[in-house]
Design a protein around this motif. Structure first.
Motif, PDB file in Angstrom:
ATOM      1  N   TYR A  40     -12.011 -36.344 -11.600  1.00 56.11           N
ATOM      2  CA  TYR A  40     -10.638 -36.010 -11.974  1.00 56.11           C
ATOM      3  C   TYR A  40     -10.145 -34.911 -11.035  1.00 56.11           C
ATOM      4  O   TYR A  40     -10.759 -33.854 -10.914  1.00 56.11           O
ATOM      5  CB  TYR A  40     -10.557 -35.527 -13.425  1.00 56.11           C
ATOM      6  N   TYR A  41      -9.018 -35.162 -10.368  1.00 56.55           N
ATOM      7  CA  TYR A  41      -8.451 -34.233  -9.395  1.00 56.55           C
ATOM      8  C   TYR A  41      -7.337 -33.432 -10.057  1.00 56.55           C
ATOM      9  O   TYR A  41      -6.243 -33.950 -10.301  1.00 56.55           O
ATOM     10  CB  TYR A  41      -7.894 -34.993  -8.198  1.00 56.55           C
ATOM     11  N   PHE A  42      -7.625 -32.170 -10.386  1.00 54.91           N
ATOM     12  CA  PHE A  42      -6.544 -31.295 -10.833  1.00 54.91           C
ATOM     13  C   PHE A  42      -5.541 -31.125  -9.700  1.00 54.91           C
ATOM     14  O   PHE A  42      -4.333 -31.216  -9.891  1.00 54.91           O
ATOM     15  CB  PHE A  42      -7.109 -29.929 -11.248  1.00 54.91           C
ATOM     16  N   THR A  43      -6.065 -30.857  -8.509  1.00 56.62           N
ATOM     17  CA  THR A  43      -5.320 -30.839  -7.251  1.00 56.62           C
ATOM     18  C   THR A  43      -6.258 -31.408  -6.201  1.00 56.62           C
ATOM     19  O   THR A  43      -7.411 -31.764  -6.498  1.00 56.62           O
ATOM     20  CB  THR A  43      -4.907 -29.403  -6.854  1.00 56.62           C
ATOM     21  N   ASP A  44      -5.799 -31.476  -4.959  1.00 58.40           N
ATOM     22  CA  ASP A  44      -6.678 -31.952  -3.886  1.00 58.40           C
ATOM     23  C   ASP A  44      -7.835 -30.997  -3.631  1.00 58.40           C
ATOM     24  O   ASP A  44      -8.829 -31.374  -3.017  1.00 58.40           O
ATOM     25  CB  ASP A  44      -5.881 -32.131  -2.595  1.00 58.40           C
TER      26      ASP A  44
ATOM     27  N   ILE B  22      -8.233 -44.470  -7.910  1.00 56.21           N
ATOM     28  CA  ILE B  22      -7.396 -45.213  -8.841  1.00 56.21           C
ATOM     29  C   ILE B  22      -5.946 -44.751  -8.750  1.00 56.21           C
ATOM     30  O   ILE B  22      -5.011 -45.551  -8.677  1.00 56.21           O
ATOM     31  CB  ILE B  22      -7.933 -45.066 -10.274  1.00 56.21           C
ATOM     32  N   ASN B  23      -5.751 -43.444  -8.788  1.00 56.83           N
ATOM     33  CA  ASN B  23      -4.424 -42.856  -8.642  1.00 56.83           C
ATOM     34  C   ASN B  23      -4.615 -41.417  -8.161  1.00 56.83           C
ATOM     35  O   ASN B  23      -5.709 -41.042  -7.741  1.00 56.83           O
ATOM     36  CB  ASN B  23      -3.622 -42.926  -9.954  1.00 56.83           C
ATOM     37  N   TYR B  24      -3.564 -40.607  -8.235  1.00 57.52           N
ATOM     38  CA  TYR B  24      -3.665 -39.242  -7.718  1.00 57.52           C
ATOM     39  C   TYR B  24      -4.748 -38.445  -8.429  1.00 57.52           C
ATOM     40  O   TYR B  24      -5.431 -37.631  -7.815  1.00 57.52           O
ATOM     41  CB  TYR B  24      -2.319 -38.526  -7.861  1.00 57.52           C
ATOM     42  N   HIS B  25      -4.937 -38.686  -9.731  1.00 54.87           N
ATOM     43  CA  HIS B  25      -5.839 -37.849 -10.522  1.00 54.87           C
ATOM     44  C   HIS B  25      -7.255 -38.420 -10.675  1.00 54.87           C
ATOM     45  O   HIS B  25      -8.175 -37.652 -10.966  1.00 54.87           O
ATOM     46  CB  HIS B  25      -5.250 -37.616 -11.924  1.00 54.87           C
ATOM     47  N   TRP B  26      -7.438 -39.724 -10.494  1.00 59.90           N
ATOM     48  CA  TRP B  26      -8.722 -40.323 -10.848  1.00 59.90           C
ATOM     49  C   TRP B  26      -9.321 -41.126  -9.695  1.00 59.90           C
ATOM     50  O   TRP B  26      -8.606 -41.790  -8.936  1.00 59.90           O
ATOM     51  CB  TRP B  26      -8.580 -41.259 -12.050  1.00 59.90           C
ATOM     52  N   SER B  27     -10.656 -41.061  -9.594  1.00 63.96           N
ATOM     53  CA  SER B  27     -11.413 -41.939  -8.706  1.00 63.96           C
ATOM     54  C   SER B  27     -12.784 -42.179  -9.332  1.00 63.96           C
ATOM     55  O   SER B  27     -13.206 -41.454 -10.236  1.00 63.96           O
ATOM     56  CB  SER B  27     -11.572 -41.327  -7.311  1.00 63.96           C
ATOM     57  N   PHE B  28     -13.472 -43.205  -8.840  1.00 61.66           N
ATOM     58  CA  PHE B  28     -14.847 -43.426  -9.291  1.00 61.66           C
ATOM     59  C   PHE B  28     -15.682 -43.925  -8.127  1.00 61.66           C
ATOM     60  O   PHE B  28     -15.173 -44.489  -7.156  1.00 61.66           O
ATOM     61  CB  PHE B  28     -14.906 -44.409 -10.463  1.00 61.66           C
TER      62      PHE B  28
END
Length: 274
Positions: free
Chosen positions: A177-181, A160-166
């Protein structure tokens, strides 16, 4: 099934304690795959997987517990994948399996045949796409399900963006949720389990038991730490909302239920992927 094509090596430990009992279910899983480039964007993947399942049954049962104490599942993985266009790829997988207590010499009843065919549209690295995604659909056949025909398979991932995916699909769906890569937290729901043959049948209340199965649906939280792009350590903790551990006859009918009470679930491991 498809995830195993991209895992080069994996070592994993799972644990489910029985609620209100000293019984435990543990599993140690080891997997190794070797990709062989046969042409540009074409790969043959060969490998193997071993699952050792230990049933620590401490309660009183009307049968010899030692006959089902250890279950062995050995898979031979043979996969082939190639591009059909710039964005689409096909993948095929054959998965002969031995699933048995292996107390005696192996027979044909210990062997099962699984496989699948998949179409993949992977745009995760495509910089022209605003929200990277991956779509997988296909058909799978699993001899241990008792369904004599292929079943549909669909999995969809979107960043979805840098921090979120599903990711939505079966056997696992999650929100990450991506705190970092390198540091990733996720909420997940997934299916797990096994089906295996008993080489020395049990007799319970006058009925013969030839097989054992476990099916689990679990939800919880997971964490991944990426040492590198390819080397990942992970851990999942959750609670089952469906658990069914059953002894079955030769026609896969239920004879004796070992457990159906929901319990805590833990799975942790490390993997090297491409």
């Amino acid at each position: 099934m498809l995830a195993q094509l991209t895992d080069i090596a994996r070592l994993e430990y799972s644990f489910i304690p029985k609620s209100k009992s000293e019984d435990q279910y543990t599993r140690v899983r080891a997997l190794v795959n070797y990709p062989i480039k046969t042409n540009e964007d074409c790969y043959l993947v060969v490998g193997a997987e071993y699952n050792r399942i230990i049933l620590n049954l401490e309660d009183n049962y009307p049968f010899d517990r030692s006959l089902i104490e250890t279950i062995n599942i050995i898979d031979l993985n043979i996969g082939y994948t190639f591009k059909t266009s710039e964005n689409w790829r096909l993948a095929f997988k054959a998965n002969p399996r031995v699933a048995s207590t292996l107390i005696d010499k192996m027979t044909f009843e210990d062997v099962f045949f699984n496989g699948g065919v998949f179409a993949i549209n992977d745009r995760r690295e495509d910089e022209s796409v605003k929200r990277p995604f991956r779509l997988i659909f296909g058909l799978t056949y699993n001899a241990t399900t008792g369904v004599p025909f292929p079943l549909p398979f669909v999995s969809y991932y979107r960043r979805i963006n840098y921090h979120w995916s599903f990711s939505a699909g079966v056997p696992k769906s999650n929100v990450k949720y991506y705190f970092t890569d390198s540091n990733i937290l996720q909420a997940f729901v997934s299916l797990d389990g096994y089906f295996a043959h008993l080489q020395r049948p049990l007799t319970i209340n006058g009925r013969q038991v030839d097989n054992i199965s476990l099916s689990v649906a679990v939800g919880g939280l997971g964490y991944e730490y990426c040492f590198t792009k390819n080397l990942v350590a992970y851990g999942y903790a959750g609670y089952t909302f469906r658990l069914n551990n059953v002894l079955r006859d030769d026609n896969r009918n239920e004879v004796f239920k070992l457990d159906d009470v929901n319990a805590f679930y833990l799975r942790t491991g490390i993997k090297f992927k491409i």
